[in-house]
Write a protein that holds these residues in place. Structure first.
Motif, PDB file in Angstrom:
ATOM      1  N   ASP A   1      44.755  16.933  16.816  1.00 58.27           N
ATOM      2  CA  ASP A   1      43.639  16.935  15.860  1.00 58.27           C
ATOM      3  C   ASP A   1      43.392  15.498  15.390  1.00 58.27           C
ATOM      4  N   GLU A   2      42.387  14.864  15.971  1.00 58.19           N
ATOM      5  CA  GLU A   2      42.154  13.440  15.689  1.00 58.19           C
ATOM      6  C   GLU A   2      41.663  13.211  14.252  1.00 58.19           C
ATOM      7  N   THR A   3      42.018  12.051  13.720  1.00 60.33           N
ATOM      8  CA  THR A   3      41.513  11.637  12.404  1.00 60.33           C
ATOM      9  C   THR A   3      40.146  10.996  12.596  1.00 60.33           C
ATOM     10  N   ILE A   4      39.223  11.328  11.709  1.00 57.24           N
ATOM     11  CA  ILE A   4      37.897  10.688  11.733  1.00 57.24           C
ATOM     12  C   ILE A   4      37.929   9.574  10.685  1.00 57.24           C
ATOM     13  N   GLU A   5      37.580   8.363  11.112  1.00 60.40           N
ATOM     14  CA  GLU A   5      37.609   7.216  10.194  1.00 60.40           C
ATOM     15  C   GLU A   5      36.243   6.583  10.046  1.00 60.40           C
ATOM     16  N   ALA A   6      35.984   6.067   8.851  1.00 61.36           N
ATOM     17  CA  ALA A   6      34.770   5.276   8.615  1.00 61.36           C
ATOM     18  C   ALA A   6      35.185   3.811   8.534  1.00 61.36           C
ATOM     19  N   HIS A   7      34.423   2.964   9.215  1.00 60.83           N
ATOM     20  CA  HIS A   7      34.647   1.508   9.176  1.00 60.83           C
ATOM     21  C   HIS A   7      33.365   0.887   8.627  1.00 60.83           C
ATOM     22  N   ILE A   8      33.467   0.289   7.446  1.00 59.86           N
ATOM     23  CA  ILE A   8      32.267  -0.180   6.740  1.00 59.86           C
ATOM     24  C   ILE A   8      32.337  -1.687   6.546  1.00 59.86           C
ATOM     25  N   LYS A   9      31.426  -2.392   7.191  1.00 60.59           N
ATOM     26  CA  LYS A   9      31.391  -3.864   7.045  1.00 60.59           C
ATOM     27  C   LYS A   9      30.409  -4.216   5.939  1.00 60.59           C
ATOM     28  N   LEU A  10      30.890  -4.996   4.968  1.00 67.67           N
ATOM     29  CA  LEU A  10      30.066  -5.329   3.805  1.00 67.67           C
ATOM     30  C   LEU A  10      29.640  -6.792   3.811  1.00 67.67           C
ATOM     31  N   GLY A  11      28.482  -7.039   3.215  1.00 70.68           N
ATOM     32  CA  GLY A  11      27.968  -8.406   3.101  1.00 70.68           C
ATOM     33  C   GLY A  11      28.530  -9.097   1.879  1.00 70.68           C
ATOM     34  N   VAL A  12      29.847  -9.211   1.820  1.00 70.18           N
ATOM     35  CA  VAL A  12      30.519  -9.905   0.715  1.00 70.18           C
ATOM     36  C   VAL A  12      31.566 -10.828   1.333  1.00 70.18           C
ATOM     37  N   ASP A  13      32.159 -11.665   0.495  1.00 65.45           N
ATOM     38  CA  ASP A  13      33.214 -12.548   0.980  1.00 65.45           C
ATOM     39  C   ASP A  13      34.482 -12.239   0.190  1.00 65.45           C
ATOM     40  N   SER A  14      35.426 -11.553   0.848  1.00 62.21           N
ATOM     41  CA  SER A  14      36.617 -11.071   0.135  1.00 62.21           C
ATOM     42  C   SER A  14      37.522 -12.194  -0.369  1.00 62.21           C
TER      43      SER A  14
ATOM     44  N   LYS B   1      29.488  -2.028  -5.621  1.00 59.64           N
ATOM     45  CA  LYS B   1      28.883  -3.303  -5.172  1.00 59.64           C
ATOM     46  C   LYS B   1      29.039  -4.381  -6.250  1.00 59.64           C
ATOM     47  N   PRO B   2      29.676  -5.509  -5.908  1.00 55.29           N
ATOM     48  CA  PRO B   2      29.861  -6.566  -6.914  1.00 55.29           C
ATOM     49  C   PRO B   2      28.519  -7.231  -7.239  1.00 55.29           C
ATOM     50  N   SER B   3      28.348  -7.625  -8.503  1.00 54.21           N
ATOM     51  CA  SER B   3      27.070  -8.260  -8.885  1.00 54.21           C
ATOM     52  C   SER B   3      26.903  -9.597  -8.164  1.00 54.21           C
ATOM     53  N   ALA B   4      28.024 -10.193  -7.719  1.00 55.02           N
ATOM     54  CA  ALA B   4      27.944 -11.488  -7.020  1.00 55.02           C
ATOM     55  C   ALA B   4      27.527 -11.347  -5.550  1.00 55.02           C
ATOM     56  N   ALA B   5      27.450 -10.106  -5.054  1.00 53.92           N
ATOM     57  CA  ALA B   5      27.086  -9.899  -3.633  1.00 53.92           C
ATOM     58  C   ALA B   5      25.613 -10.212  -3.426  1.00 53.92           C
ATOM     59  N   LYS B   6      25.321 -11.018  -2.425  1.00 56.52           N
ATOM     60  CA  LYS B   6      23.930 -11.419  -2.137  1.00 56.52           C
ATOM     61  C   LYS B   6      23.527 -10.868  -0.769  1.00 56.52           C
ATOM     62  N   GLY B   7      22.205 -10.631  -0.634  1.00 57.87           N
ATOM     63  CA  GLY B   7      21.710 -10.176   0.675  1.00 57.87           C
ATOM     64  C   GLY B   7      22.082  -8.731   0.940  1.00 57.87           C
ATOM     65  N   GLN B   8      22.092  -8.361   2.207  1.00 56.74           N
ATOM     66  CA  GLN B   8      22.348  -6.967   2.585  1.00 56.74           C
ATOM     67  C   GLN B   8      23.805  -6.613   2.323  1.00 56.74           C
ATOM     68  N   TYR B   9      24.013  -5.563   1.538  1.00 64.10           N
ATOM     69  CA  TYR B   9      25.386  -5.162   1.161  1.00 64.10           C
ATOM     70  C   TYR B   9      26.060  -4.375   2.284  1.00 64.10           C
ATOM     71  N   LEU B  10      25.393  -3.326   2.779  1.00 66.06           N
ATOM     72  CA  LEU B  10      25.959  -2.549   3.893  1.00 66.06           C
ATOM     73  C   LEU B  10      25.533  -3.199   5.199  1.00 66.06           C
ATOM     74  N   ARG B  11      26.431  -3.913   5.847  1.00 61.77           N
ATOM     75  CA  ARG B  11      26.082  -4.601   7.101  1.00 61.77           C
ATOM     76  C   ARG B  11      26.139  -3.643   8.295  1.00 61.77           C
TER      77      ARG B  11
END
Length: 232
Positions: A39-52, A201-211
């Motif tokens: 039974d495989e695990t389903i994973e979400a991979h979300i790339k964000l437009g922020v700088d960690s 979403k951090p207030s410092a995030a600029k541009g597209q958040y969900l890449r």
């Protein structure tokens, strides 16, 4: 790249590589392409437009998935006295203090998925920073794992609470269920996670958040989800 097996190649044919699917289509496809014998695990991979690397652009938190992850997490709690008793009653798998620190340090023991600690125990847990930190296991107030309410913390983790945090490449990886889950349950888990990430979403995030947003099963190909359609 290692050569992929026949099942993977067959599953890959079902996915259009440049297409961004809406949520329902993506969930349907990710179930279809999970063809392993387990039974495989389903994973979400979300790339964000922020700088960690910047503290004001961190995205981190925890959410209880409505239908859990399909796996019951093993919980280690660092607590003493009444709080240790409360953790045991709530169903923590391991409860201790300095004894657990020695076990991890001396035996390289990691038979747990989540670590919870009462605030007064963080001095003790801090000695494990070098080993717990890189594994993403260090308790943190933002994810509700540094708390005096150990009972609530253990109950939520057992109910399917997942932590989300950015890795060094600004991607969040979170399980949203198992391939055996009904589509409606996977969809609800996925949407609950996405709502939490959008709210964080951090207030410092600029541009597209969900890449980019990709759903995958353990052995299956990645399926791109349209970021625009997630917010609809």
């Amino acid at each position: 790249m290692p050569k992929r097996g026949k099942k993977y190649q067959e599953a890959r044919k079902l996915v259009e590589s440049n297409k961004q699917y809406d949520v329902n289509e993506a969930i349907e496809l990710v179930k279809k392409t999970a063809t392993a014998k387990f039974d495989e695990t389903i994973e979400a991979h979300i790339k964000l437009g922020v700088d960690s690397r910047h503290a004001d652009q961190q995205v981190r938190g925890a959410i209880v998935l409505p239908h859990g992850t399909g796996k019951t997490a093993k919980v280690l709690v660092f607590a003493k006295g009444d709080k240790a008793t409360a953790a045991e009653k709530a169903g923590a798998d391991y409860v201790g203090a300095e004894d657990m620190v020695s076990k991890i340090q001396n035996e390289n023991w990691f038979d747990f998925d989540v670590v919870v600690a009462t605030p007064d125990m963080m001095g003790v847990v801090g000695r494990l920073g070098r080993v717990l930190g890189p594994k993403g296991l260090m308790p943190n107030p933002k994810s509700g794992t540094v708390t005096f309410d150990v009972e609530k913390a253990v109950n939520e983790i057992k109910a399917g609470k997942v932590e989300y945090r950015l890795d060094k490449t600004n991607i969040i990886h979170v399980p949203v269920g198992k391939a055996s889950f009904e589509e409606s349950k996977l969809t609800e888990n996925f949407r609950t996670l996405m709502e939490a990430i959008l709210k964080a979403k951090p207030s410092a995030a600029k541009g597209q958040y969900l890449r980019s947003v990709t759903l995958t099963s353990t052995m299956g190909p990645g399926i791109k989800v349209s970021p625009a359609k997630i917010t609809e």
